[in-house]
Scaffold this motif. Structure first.
Motif, PDB file in Angstrom:
ATOM      1  N   ILE B 108       0.831  -1.198   0.000  1.00 32.42           N
ATOM      2  CA  ILE B 108       0.000   0.000   0.000  1.00 32.42           C
ATOM      3  C   ILE B 108       0.869   1.253   0.000  1.00 32.42           C
ATOM      4  O   ILE B 108       0.609   2.216  -0.721  1.00 32.42           O
ATOM      5  CB  ILE B 108      -0.942  -0.026   1.216  1.00 32.42           C
ATOM      6  CG1 ILE B 108      -1.952  -1.158   1.036  1.00 32.42           C
ATOM      7  CG2 ILE B 108      -1.639   1.315   1.394  1.00 32.42           C
ATOM      8  CD1 ILE B 108      -2.825  -1.404   2.233  1.00 32.42           C
ATOM      9  N   GLY B 109       1.942   1.208   0.796  1.00 35.69           N
ATOM     10  CA  GLY B 109       2.853   2.349   0.855  1.00 35.69           C
ATOM     11  C   GLY B 109       3.427   2.691  -0.511  1.00 35.69           C
ATOM     12  O   GLY B 109       3.483   3.860  -0.900  1.00 35.69           O
ATOM     13  N   ILE B 110       3.834   1.658  -1.270  1.00 33.78           N
ATOM     14  CA  ILE B 110       4.397   1.899  -2.604  1.00 33.78           C
ATOM     15  C   ILE B 110       3.289   2.312  -3.572  1.00 33.78           C
ATOM     16  O   ILE B 110       3.418   3.280  -4.314  1.00 33.78           O
ATOM     17  CB  ILE B 110       5.106   0.636  -3.128  1.00 33.78           C
ATOM     18  CG1 ILE B 110       6.277   0.273  -2.214  1.00 33.78           C
ATOM     19  CG2 ILE B 110       5.598   0.835  -4.553  1.00 33.78           C
ATOM     20  CD1 ILE B 110       6.893  -1.077  -2.527  1.00 33.78           C
ATOM     21  N   VAL B 112       0.497   3.737  -3.094  1.00 35.29           N
ATOM     22  CA  VAL B 112      -0.025   5.085  -2.889  1.00 35.29           C
ATOM     23  C   VAL B 112       1.100   6.112  -2.989  1.00 35.29           C
ATOM     24  O   VAL B 112       0.961   7.156  -3.630  1.00 35.29           O
ATOM     25  CB  VAL B 112      -0.727   5.193  -1.510  1.00 35.29           C
ATOM     26  CG1 VAL B 112      -1.126   6.627  -1.218  1.00 35.29           C
ATOM     27  CG2 VAL B 112      -1.931   4.276  -1.464  1.00 35.29           C
ATOM     28  N   GLY B 113       2.231   5.801  -2.350  1.00 37.15           N
ATOM     29  CA  GLY B 113       3.301   6.780  -2.212  1.00 37.15           C
ATOM     30  C   GLY B 113       3.958   7.177  -3.526  1.00 37.15           C
ATOM     31  O   GLY B 113       4.162   8.369  -3.782  1.00 37.15           O
ATOM     32  N   SER B 208      -3.416  -0.868   5.910  1.00 37.06           N
ATOM     33  CA  SER B 208      -3.528   0.489   5.375  1.00 37.06           C
ATOM     34  C   SER B 208      -2.955   1.505   6.350  1.00 37.06           C
ATOM     35  O   SER B 208      -2.241   2.433   5.965  1.00 37.06           O
ATOM     36  CB  SER B 208      -4.986   0.849   5.101  1.00 37.06           C
ATOM     37  OG  SER B 208      -5.576  -0.119   4.293  1.00 37.06           O
ATOM     38  N   GLY B 211       0.649   1.214   6.312  1.00 37.15           N
ATOM     39  CA  GLY B 211       1.199   1.677   5.046  1.00 37.15           C
ATOM     40  C   GLY B 211       1.175   3.186   4.897  1.00 37.15           C
ATOM     41  O   GLY B 211       1.949   3.742   4.121  1.00 37.15           O
ATOM     42  N   LEU B 212       0.309   3.863   5.657  1.00 36.66           N
ATOM     43  CA  LEU B 212       0.175   5.316   5.497  1.00 36.66           C
ATOM     44  C   LEU B 212       1.491   6.032   5.802  1.00 36.66           C
ATOM     45  O   LEU B 212       1.908   6.922   5.061  1.00 36.66           O
ATOM     46  CB  LEU B 212      -0.941   5.845   6.411  1.00 36.66           C
ATOM     47  CG  LEU B 212      -1.199   7.345   6.307  1.00 36.66           C
ATOM     48  CD1 LEU B 212      -1.766   7.688   4.945  1.00 36.66           C
ATOM     49  CD2 LEU B 212      -2.141   7.809   7.403  1.00 36.66           C
ATOM     50  N   ALA B 215       3.796   5.397   3.024  1.00 39.26           N
ATOM     51  CA  ALA B 215       3.381   6.171   1.857  1.00 39.26           C
ATOM     52  C   ALA B 215       3.819   7.626   1.998  1.00 39.26           C
ATOM     53  O   ALA B 215       4.258   8.256   1.028  1.00 39.26           O
ATOM     54  CB  ALA B 215       1.867   6.086   1.684  1.00 39.26           C
ATOM     55  N   SER B 219       6.295   9.102  -0.746  1.00 38.50           N
ATOM     56  CA  SER B 219       5.807  10.142  -1.652  1.00 38.50           C
ATOM     57  C   SER B 219       6.657  11.407  -1.543  1.00 38.50           C
ATOM     58  O   SER B 219       6.995  12.043  -2.537  1.00 38.50           O
ATOM     59  CB  SER B 219       4.329  10.422  -1.365  1.00 38.50           C
ATOM     60  OG  SER B 219       4.124  11.712  -0.921  1.00 38.50           O
TER      61      SER B 219
END
Lengths: 297, 334
Positions: B108-110, B112-113, B208, B211-212, B215, B219
């Motif tokens: 999720i981190g990748i 979204v980020g 999630s 992962g935030l 992210a 990012s």
């Protein structure tokens, strides 16, 4: 001569004016960032609220009233009451004392310690540098929270141990920064001049190098305060920092967790407070860094 | 190249050794006498001395450390108080759920980020950039355990989109054989759709939240790396040559930052392990983080020291891998 004219005059007549001009330039650079002043005001407001907690809170943060337990927010209790009928707002305001005290005490420990270790390592070089920086690497290679938790496991829970544990994990970045600054300063002419006058190395480090490292250390410390606040709250959340019945944000979150589905405000309020404080430190640190960054002029 | 790798291996060895020393010191900081902890206050002098000798505490500190180091290196961590089993067995049991959670979180981190960072760089100073910055700030400033609790209130209690704490509902416990230890994969292998859906609904929220943070970091750095590339002259040259902007962006600029990005991702993955400690506590996730905090709260030093050492070792190895990836993939370092 008006104050502003004195602050911007190209001809500087006294050291006092030079210092004032530098601060004034810094202030103007700081003002260009729209988030700088508001975040500083938020932190100031929280400090004032913590200091004036008895005046702000209409209820005693410790007095229990089981008849009014778990009340949702209303006119009498603006943030509701907790599982023992205590006013959540009062506990939040008094809790600010603990949370801020932890954050500033940690900063007061790791700032000077990191600065001292970094400047000494950078100035002396050689084996001192190698040993100290290996130590810094070791602590940096380690996730801060895990290390803090391990220390508390050995020392036992409590606010003072939490401060020690967080401090132990928070000094290395400061030391590394101070060392990097020192390496650029130690070759300058004024350091050579100071040494020619016969100043001993402790004197050179204390009087001539440390003051030059101070601005960047303060910026890094401000940015790291955000992480310190979060780690300290995390420790209390796990029941290893402040213990009940003392009001502390992380500990309040931890009790709020047990009543999460019926009384969500119990967990929501302290979490928001933690986030506000940490966000304010992040934004303040950002704007201070931008203001001090000479490339932005 | 070879000399640099050898030097790095040497430095890793020194760090690992220092890690052992640090763990040893933490183990010795106990405010209570470890012998009294075993025999009790009322024990006679003879019993006390006997136990003290058996625990090796009458030996010089260096010898004690040598024994400790030998035990740790061989995985002899002693047994855990809560479970009564060897710590090493417990660790083998609690690590797969954490790795599953962290890997999902990293995906999720990748996912979204990276896109958020690319968009923020392309539209620097515009509203997309500001939104990415705000999400990043929240990811850095909000306590993960609080986000977890609020996520449970909103997505579990109010909306019912996900399931509550735990890795799977009790009703499905043990329905699929643990082949890999990763529940999602095991359910897939067994072809058990019900378990798969249930496990999915349990993991999606904690992953999630975990992962935030990743992210946010990914990012911010993607944006910085990409902006640096886009300002360089070869970009102008490639555009002047007539290449489309998309091609220049992906084949030229992005290719140049991918090595830096891999380094960031490897390091963030290691930090997810740290985040897992609090996230797992909130979501009652039966993984490493919860095992660690439970051991802490019961004062189970064998387990605490083993966990500290293992996480430290993972960090050191991850750092080394990130460095190695940089050296292998970036031709400029050759």
């Amino acid at each position: 001569m008006s104050v502003v004219a004195w602050l911007t005059a190209p001809e500087i007549t006294s050291p006092r004016q030079a210092r004032a001009q530098r601060l004034y330039a810094l202030w103007r650079a700081f003002r260009t960032n729209p988030m700088g002043l508001p975040s500083a005001l938020v932190i100031l407001a929280l400090i004032l609220a913590a200091a004036a907690a008895p005046l702000l809170a209409r209820h005693d943060p410790y007095v229990q009233d089981l008849a009014t337990r778990l009340r949702p927010p209303d006119r009498l209790h603006i943030l509701g009451t907790d599982e023992l009928g205590r006013d959540v707002f009062a506990r939040l305001v008094f809790g600010a004392r603990t949370s801020l005290a932890i954050a500033f005490l940690v900063a007061a420990i790791v700032g000077p310690v990191g600065l001292l270790i970094g400047t000494v390592a950078g100035y002396l070089g050689g084996w001192t540098d190698r040993v100290l920086m290996r130590l810094v690497d070791l602590f940096l290679a380690f996730p801060g929270l895990i290390l803090a938790l391990a220390f508390i496991a050995a020392l036992g829970p409590g606010v003072d141990h939490a401060i020690m544990a967080v401090s132990l994990t928070a000094w290395p970045p400061i030391a590394r920064l101070a060392r990097a600054e020192t390496l650029t300063i130690r070759k300058t002419d004024y350091i050579a001049a100071a040494r020619l006058t016969g100043a001993s190395w402790p004197r050179v480090v204390l009087r001539h190098i440390m003051p030059m490292c101070l601005p960047s250390v303060i910026v890094r410390l401000t940015l790291n305060m955000a992480g310190i606040v979060l780690t300290a709250a995390g420790l209390s959340f796990l029941g290893l920092g402040a213990r009940p019945p003392a009001p502390e944000w992380g500990a309040m979150l931890s009790t709020g967790r047990q009543y999460l589905l019926g009384a969500w405000w119990l967990a929501a309020a302290p979490g928001l407070a933690i986030m506000m404080l940490s966000l304010a430190f992040n934004l303040l640190g950002d704007s201070l860094r931008d203001a001090l960054d000479p490339r932005r002029g | 190249m070879l000399a640099a790798t050898a030097r790095q291996l040497g430095s890793v060895a020194v760090t690992l050794f220092a890690l052992l020393a640090l763990t040893f010191v933490i183990g010795r900081m106990l405010p209570i006498d470890p012998v009294i902890a075993v025999v009790g206050e009322a024990a006679s002098r003879e019993t006390y001395d006997m136990v003290r000798t058996r625990m090796g505490l009458d030996q010089p500190v260096l010898i004690q450390f040598g024994r400790f180091a030998l035990d740790m290196v061989q995985g002899r961590f002693g047994s855990a108080i809560i479970t009564g089993r060897p710590v090493i067995d417990d660790l083998a049991r609690v690590f797969p759920p954490t790795i599953e959670l962290a890997t999902f979180g990293m995906a999720i981190g990748i996912g979204v980020g990276v896109p958020m960072g690319v968009l923020a760089a392309l539209y620097a100073g515009r509203w997309i950039d500001h939104i990415a910055r705000i999400i990043g700030l929240i990811g850095h400033s909000a306590p993960t355990f609080w986000l977890g609790l609020m996520g449970l209130v909103v997505f579990y209690a109010m909306l019912g989109w996900v399931d509550g704490p735990g890795r799977i509902d009790d009703a499905f416990e043990g329905d699929v054989d643990p082949v890999t230890g990763f529940l999602l994969i095991d359910a897939l292998l067994a072809g058990n759709g019900e378990v798969l859906v249930n496990a999915w609904r349990h993991i999606v929220l904690p992953a999630s939240i975990l992962g935030l943070g990743a992210a946010a970091t990914i990012s911010r750095l993607t944006r910085a790396f990409l902006l640096e590339q886009l300002g360089q002259e070869y970009i102008v040259t490639a555009r002047a040559k007539g290449l489309s902007f998309a091609r220049v962006l992906w084949r030229h600029a992005f290719a140049n930052i991918s090595v830096q990005l891999i380094t960031v991702i490897v390091l963030s993955y290691a930090f997810l392990l740290e985040g897992a400690v609090l996230t797992e506590t909130v979501f009652a996730w039966p993984g490493f983080g919860r095992y660690f905090t439970n051991s802490l709260l019961t004062g189970d030093m064998n387990a605490v020291l083993a966990c500290t050492l293992i996480v430290g070792a993972i960090f050191v190895v991850m750092n080394m891998l990130a460095d190695l990836a940089y050296r292998l993939l970036d031709p400029r370092t050759r």
